[in-house]
Design a protein around this motif. Structure first.
Motif, PDB file in Angstrom:
ATOM      1  N   UNK A 156       0.844  -1.213   0.000  1.00 29.33           N
ATOM      2  CA  UNK A 156       0.000   0.000   0.000  1.00 29.33           C
ATOM      3  C   UNK A 156       0.874   1.256   0.000  1.00 29.33           C
ATOM      4  N   UNK A 157       2.105   1.136   0.549  1.00 32.96           N
ATOM      5  CA  UNK A 157       2.993   2.298   0.603  1.00 32.96           C
ATOM      6  C   UNK A 157       3.776   2.488  -0.689  1.00 32.96           C
ATOM      7  N   UNK A 158       3.507   1.662  -1.678  1.00 33.37           N
ATOM      8  CA  UNK A 158       4.165   1.763  -2.991  1.00 33.37           C
ATOM      9  C   UNK A 158       5.656   1.537  -2.889  1.00 33.37           C
ATOM     10  N   UNK A 159       6.064   0.580  -2.093  1.00 28.10           N
ATOM     11  CA  UNK A 159       7.477   0.235  -1.986  1.00 28.10           C
ATOM     12  C   UNK A 159       7.880  -0.571  -3.221  1.00 28.10           C
ATOM     13  N   UNK A 160       9.070  -0.320  -3.802  1.00 29.20           N
ATOM     14  CA  UNK A 160       9.481  -1.061  -5.007  1.00 29.20           C
ATOM     15  C   UNK A 160       9.397  -2.575  -4.789  1.00 29.20           C
ATOM     16  N   UNK A 161       9.003  -3.263  -5.832  1.00 27.00           N
ATOM     17  CA  UNK A 161       8.800  -4.723  -5.883  1.00 27.00           C
ATOM     18  C   UNK A 161       7.465  -5.148  -5.284  1.00 27.00           C
ATOM     19  N   UNK A 162       6.691  -4.213  -4.759  1.00 26.35           N
ATOM     20  CA  UNK A 162       5.377  -4.557  -4.224  1.00 26.35           C
ATOM     21  C   UNK A 162       4.293  -3.870  -5.064  1.00 26.35           C
ATOM     22  N   UNK A 163       3.061  -4.424  -4.947  1.00 26.67           N
ATOM     23  CA  UNK A 163       2.005  -4.093  -5.909  1.00 26.67           C
ATOM     24  C   UNK A 163       1.742  -2.594  -6.082  1.00 26.67           C
ATOM     25  N   UNK A 164       1.652  -1.862  -4.968  1.00 31.68           N
ATOM     26  CA  UNK A 164       1.270  -0.451  -5.073  1.00 31.68           C
ATOM     27  C   UNK A 164       2.257   0.389  -5.862  1.00 31.68           C
ATOM     28  N   UNK A 165       3.522  -0.028  -5.899  1.00 24.66           N
ATOM     29  CA  UNK A 165       4.555   0.755  -6.583  1.00 24.66           C
ATOM     30  C   UNK A 165       4.262   0.908  -8.070  1.00 24.66           C
ATOM     31  N   UNK A 166       3.749  -0.144  -8.682  1.00 25.26           N
ATOM     32  CA  UNK A 166       3.561  -0.100 -10.133  1.00 25.26           C
ATOM     33  C   UNK A 166       2.237   0.559 -10.534  1.00 25.26           C
ATOM     34  N   UNK A 167       1.374   0.876  -9.549  1.00 24.67           N
ATOM     35  CA  UNK A 167       0.065   1.445  -9.913  1.00 24.67           C
ATOM     36  C   UNK A 167      -0.128   2.875  -9.410  1.00 24.67           C
ATOM     37  N   UNK A 168       0.326   3.134  -8.164  1.00 24.71           N
ATOM     38  CA  UNK A 168       0.099   4.476  -7.607  1.00 24.71           C
ATOM     39  C   UNK A 168       0.809   5.531  -8.458  1.00 24.71           C
ATOM     40  N   UNK A 169       2.023   5.184  -8.907  1.00 24.82           N
ATOM     41  CA  UNK A 169       2.796   6.122  -9.707  1.00 24.82           C
ATOM     42  C   UNK A 169       2.096   6.494 -11.004  1.00 24.82           C
ATOM     43  N   UNK A 170       1.243   5.612 -11.509  1.00 24.51           N
ATOM     44  CA  UNK A 170       0.531   5.918 -12.761  1.00 24.51           C
ATOM     45  C   UNK A 170      -0.376   7.133 -12.581  1.00 24.51           C
ATOM     46  N   UNK A 171      -1.124   7.148 -11.471  1.00 20.72           N
ATOM     47  CA  UNK A 171      -2.050   8.259 -11.236  1.00 20.72           C
ATOM     48  C   UNK A 171      -1.265   9.546 -10.975  1.00 20.72           C
ATOM     49  N   UNK A 172      -0.209   9.434 -10.143  1.00 21.90           N
ATOM     50  CA  UNK A 172       0.583  10.628  -9.816  1.00 21.90           C
ATOM     51  C   UNK A 172       1.248  11.171 -11.078  1.00 21.90           C
ATOM     52  N   UNK A 173       1.820  10.270 -11.894  1.00 31.97           N
ATOM     53  CA  UNK A 173       2.455  10.698 -13.149  1.00 31.97           C
ATOM     54  C   UNK A 173       1.449  11.355 -14.084  1.00 31.97           C
ATOM     55  N   UNK A 174       0.238  10.788 -14.118  1.00 32.82           N
ATOM     56  CA  UNK A 174      -0.799  11.366 -14.988  1.00 32.82           C
ATOM     57  C   UNK A 174      -1.107  12.789 -14.565  1.00 32.82           C
ATOM     58  N   UNK A 175      -1.120  13.034 -13.231  1.00 34.67           N
ATOM     59  CA  UNK A 175      -1.389  14.397 -12.740  1.00 34.67           C
ATOM     60  C   UNK A 175      -0.259  15.338 -13.166  1.00 34.67           C
ATOM     61  N   UNK A 215       3.326  -9.427  -4.347  1.00 38.47           N
ATOM     62  CA  UNK A 215       4.711  -9.388  -4.847  1.00 38.47           C
ATOM     63  C   UNK A 215       4.742  -9.696  -6.345  1.00 38.47           C
ATOM     64  N   UNK A 216       3.912 -10.650  -6.759  1.00 36.04           N
ATOM     65  CA  UNK A 216       3.868 -11.025  -8.184  1.00 36.04           C
ATOM     66  C   UNK A 216       3.520  -9.811  -9.051  1.00 36.04           C
ATOM     67  N   UNK A 217       2.478  -9.101  -8.662  1.00 32.40           N
ATOM     68  CA  UNK A 217       2.061  -7.933  -9.461  1.00 32.40           C
ATOM     69  C   UNK A 217       3.156  -6.863  -9.431  1.00 32.40           C
ATOM     70  N   UNK A 218       3.811  -6.706  -8.260  1.00 31.39           N
ATOM     71  CA  UNK A 218       4.876  -5.709  -8.153  1.00 31.39           C
ATOM     72  C   UNK A 218       6.077  -6.033  -9.028  1.00 31.39           C
ATOM     73  N   UNK A 219       6.348  -7.312  -9.222  1.00 33.37           N
ATOM     74  CA  UNK A 219       7.527  -7.717 -10.004  1.00 33.37           C
ATOM     75  C   UNK A 219       7.192  -7.945 -11.480  1.00 33.37           C
ATOM     76  N   UNK A 220       6.048  -8.546 -11.733  1.00 32.30           N
ATOM     77  CA  UNK A 220       5.682  -8.888 -13.119  1.00 32.30           C
ATOM     78  C   UNK A 220       4.508  -8.015 -13.577  1.00 32.30           C
ATOM     79  N   UNK A 221       4.715  -6.717 -13.441  1.00 27.85           N
ATOM     80  CA  UNK A 221       3.634  -5.766 -13.716  1.00 27.85           C
ATOM     81  C   UNK A 221       3.093  -5.803 -15.147  1.00 27.85           C
ATOM     82  N   UNK A 222       3.883  -6.196 -16.180  1.00 31.69           N
ATOM     83  CA  UNK A 222       3.280  -6.209 -17.523  1.00 31.69           C
ATOM     84  C   UNK A 222       2.053  -7.125 -17.625  1.00 31.69           C
ATOM     85  N   UNK A 223       1.990  -8.130 -16.760  1.00 34.92           N
ATOM     86  CA  UNK A 223       0.809  -9.015 -16.766  1.00 34.92           C
ATOM     87  C   UNK A 223      -0.445  -8.198 -16.472  1.00 34.92           C
TER      88      UNK A 223
END
Lengths: 84, 597
Positions: free
Chosen positions: B351-370, B435-443
């Motif tokens: 949830x804290x968007x730490x690298x290799x964990x799920x939130x890292x690959x998704x939260x940044x998308x919204x922030x980057x979009x802003x 962890x899977x989503x954080x590492x293999x985000x293209x899926x």
């Protein structure tokens, strides 16, 4: 289970959390200054090394103080507030 | 698109729930796992198109609209149904499982709905089934929280239905659930949006969530944390993408959630406020409206189901094993519940968007979009809230539960241990998925509705995130003395209907029974107040009620009703028609006045 034992040992050393974190953050700052390309930065301040460190630190402190201030304003009540 | 028959995944869950009481023992446990698996298999095999069309009046109801967006949300909901059921496998109470499956069926029904009528049907199914997950805890606090939950969702349902009717009239009979014209929303559109936002827990319509999720059963709150808000996010994406109002609202939600989470003494209430914060990222993304932002909202909703349920599983395990969920009763459990700590930590890092964990690959998308859209203040505020998320969800929650000074009673310490195998298995699977989503985000990225160009693992993004999080840890250690838990409660918007409701009851008591003395009894619970009202009916109040109903509605009460004691109206469920209509009309009039104000 090795990880569990490691965790138990870490628990005994929890008082050293702040110095360890300070060392890691120092290393991160050195890494950023030497190796990171700031081409992806959206604003000028982001290009200053350590900008996000300072931003994270101040944000955390601000949120804690702001929430405590709200609590002191009267938002925090005793647990059985609604029972009365 | 081609219309063809199909088996609605909700049907499997509904039928499965109804047949559950027939199974006992180990067969029951197998059955509990098989039904969600069949549902998941059905969702995976769904093919794009319009399915399940049923003639209704002069039109038709569409139960299955399958596309990239609905498939993504249906998949994660079906998957979460399986994980949640596995976590609750030890629960003997059939009602809890049946309620959970009805609730998931409602969520899947909303996600696959092709028109607003079908959506409303399943929307209400969600509300009326999920309340049993709160009531199943069987405590006075849970009973009260459940009624308030129902009250708020009933209100949301009225908003939604009124909006659907007005929207249908404005569009000349169109019930289809599609993207609204966000530049020209009519009254119907705004009411539908309000109904969706209530389920998304957008302030000031949010207080039902910490109230109910904090009082639900350990496994019930796990299920609830995943479905209501994310289904609402789906509905917002489907109907209101690009609505400018949603950006400031989302940013406010993000900050509101983290600030309120810092004030909480109960671990599950803290997590509930963090749902508001996390949903805020999604709402902000929907408001930004670019392909990256919408895809970011979808991806963040997807992973939020995983890590938020994992966090609720962790705190639910502590509650299940120790009977405690308040920080003032916990602390120092790392040696007693070490594996639960690891799973909860994975949820916290996600949830804290730490690298290799799920939130890292998704939260940044919204922030980057802003940032990409030059919404700099929004981007920085979203980042600021990330610090609060890490502070409270990961650091505060984990430190005050597992580390630091132990505030546990002797009984709590004796009971504390890692939970039963099924609960642990659910946590392991969910943690691995994070962890899977954080590492293999293209899926995940490959299954999002819009094409976009975003790469999470760049040196800049990694450096930015690591610095941000580690310096937040430094801040945490410095303010740690301020975070010492105290038995307390933070007032929220539910204050208005909790305190207002008690005054309303007292007012009714005074008006109807004419007993002034009743006002002095401040401790009378609602049930007692109603009983006393019926015990001391005055002729005047009875006549006044009947006369008012006659004057406003034209329905003359029967002679029998006039002569009857009002207690018998309640006992025989035979209120005079006029009185019922009078009450309904009065309520609607009040609502109309409030609406136009």
């Amino acid at each position: 289970m090795a990880v569990v034992n490691l965790l138990k040992n870490l628990g005994k050393w929890q008082g050293n959390g702040l110095p360890v974190t300070m060392i890691v953050t120092g290393l991160l700052l050195i890494f950023e200054t030497l190796f990171v390309d700031h081409g992806q930065a959206h604003t000028a301040p982001e290009k200053i090394p350590g900008f996000w460190s300072l931003f994270g630190f101040l944000s955390g402190i601000f949120i804690v103080f702001f929430s405590k201030w709200l609590g002191h304003l009267g938002l925090l009540k005793h647990e059985d507030y609604y029972d009365h | 698109m081609i219309i063809k028959p199909f088996i609605h995944p909700s049907l499997v869950l509904l039928a499965g729930a109804l047949l559950l009481p027939l199974f006992r023992g180990r067969l029951r446990q197998g059955y509990l796992l098989v039904v969600p698996l069949i549902t998941l298999a059905l969702v995976v095999t769904l093919r794009d198109g319009l399915h399940g069309s049923v003639p209704f009046l002069e039109g038709e109801l569409l139960f299955g609209r399958i596309d990239t967006l609905s498939r993504l949300f249906a998949f994660i909901m079906a998957l979460m149904c399986g994980l949640g059921t596995l976590f609750a496998l030890h629960v003997k109470n059939d009602v809890e499982h049946i309620a959970a499956w009805f609730y998931v069926a409602g969520s899947l029904g909303v996600i696959l709905a092709g028109d607003y009528l079908v959506l409303f049907l399943f929307w209400e199914l969600m509300a009326f089934s999920s309340v049993f997950l709160v009531w199943a805890r069987n405590t006075p606090a849970a009973l009260g929280a459940g009624f308030r939950y129902l009250l708020m969702h009933g209100f949301g349902g009225i908003l939604l239905l009124t909006g659907i009717v007005l929207h249908q009239q404005a569009t000349g009979g169109d019930f289809s659930f599609t993207q609204m014209d966000v530049g020209a929303l009519g009254a119907g559109g705004w009411l539908i949006l309000s109904g969706f936002l209530l389920n998304a827990a957008a302030p000031p319509l949010h207080a039902w969530m910490p109230d109910a999720y904090g009082e639900g059963t350990p496994s019930g709150s796990v299920i609830m944390s995943a479905f209501t808000t994310k289904t609402a996010v789906y509905a917002l994406i489907r109907g209101f993408s690009g609505l400018p109002l949603l950006l400031p609202l989302g940013v406010f939600m993000v900050l509101f959630g983290v600030v309120y989470a810092m004030l909480q003494n109960d671990a599950r209430r803290l997590l509930a406020y963090h749902i508001i914060s996390q949903v805020g990222y999604m709402v902000a993304g929907i408001g930004i409206g670019t392909p990256l932002a919408i895809s970011g909202a979808c991806a963040h909703a997807f992973v939020n189901v995983l890590y938020k349920s994992l966090l609720f599983m962790g705190t639910g395990s502590v509650l299940f094993m120790t009977g405690k969920s308040k920080f003032s009763d916990l602390g120092g459990l790392y040696a007693k519940m070490p594996r639960t700590l690891i799973y909860t930590l994975i949820g916290g890092l996600s949830i804290s968007a730490f690298p290799l964990f799920a939130g890292f690959v998704t939260k940044g998308m919204v922030v980057s979009a802003a940032f990409d859209k030059h919404l700099l203040s929004a981007g920085f505020l979203l980042m600021m809230a990330s610090a609060g998320t890490f502070l409270s969800t990961t650091l505060k929650l984990i430190y005050l539960t597992w580390f630091g000074e132990s505030r546990c009673s002797q009984e709590t310490l004796e009971r504390a241990a890692d939970p039963p195998r099924n609960m642990e298995a659910a946590m392991i699977l969910t943690a691995l998925l994070c962890i899977f989503v954080g590492c293999f985000y293209p899926v995940l990225y490959g299954r999002l509705p819009y094409p976009f160009d975003y790469h999470p693992y760049t040196a800049y993004h990694l450096s930015e995130t690591c610095q941000f999080l580690f310096f937040t840890v430094v801040g945490f250690f410095l303010v740690l003395p301020m975070l010492s838990p105290k038995p307390s409660l933070a007032l929220d918007c539910d204050w208005f209907y909790r305190i207002g409701g008690s005054y309303f009851l007292r007012f009714l008591e005074y008006c109807c029974s004419g007993r002034k003395g009743a006002r002095h009894n401040h401790h009378a619970p609602p049930e007692e107040t109603v009983t006393r009202l019926l015990d001391y009916p005055s002729d005047f109040s009875r006549k006044a009620m009947l006369l008012a109903s006659f004057l406003t509605t034209g329905f003359m009460p029967s002679l029998a009703h006039v002569r009857e004691d009002p207690r018998s109206w309640l006992r025989n469920a035979s209120f005079p028609v006029g009185l019922s209509v009078f009450m309904a009309v009065t309520f609607l009039a009040l609502m109309s006045i409030l609406f136009f104000l």
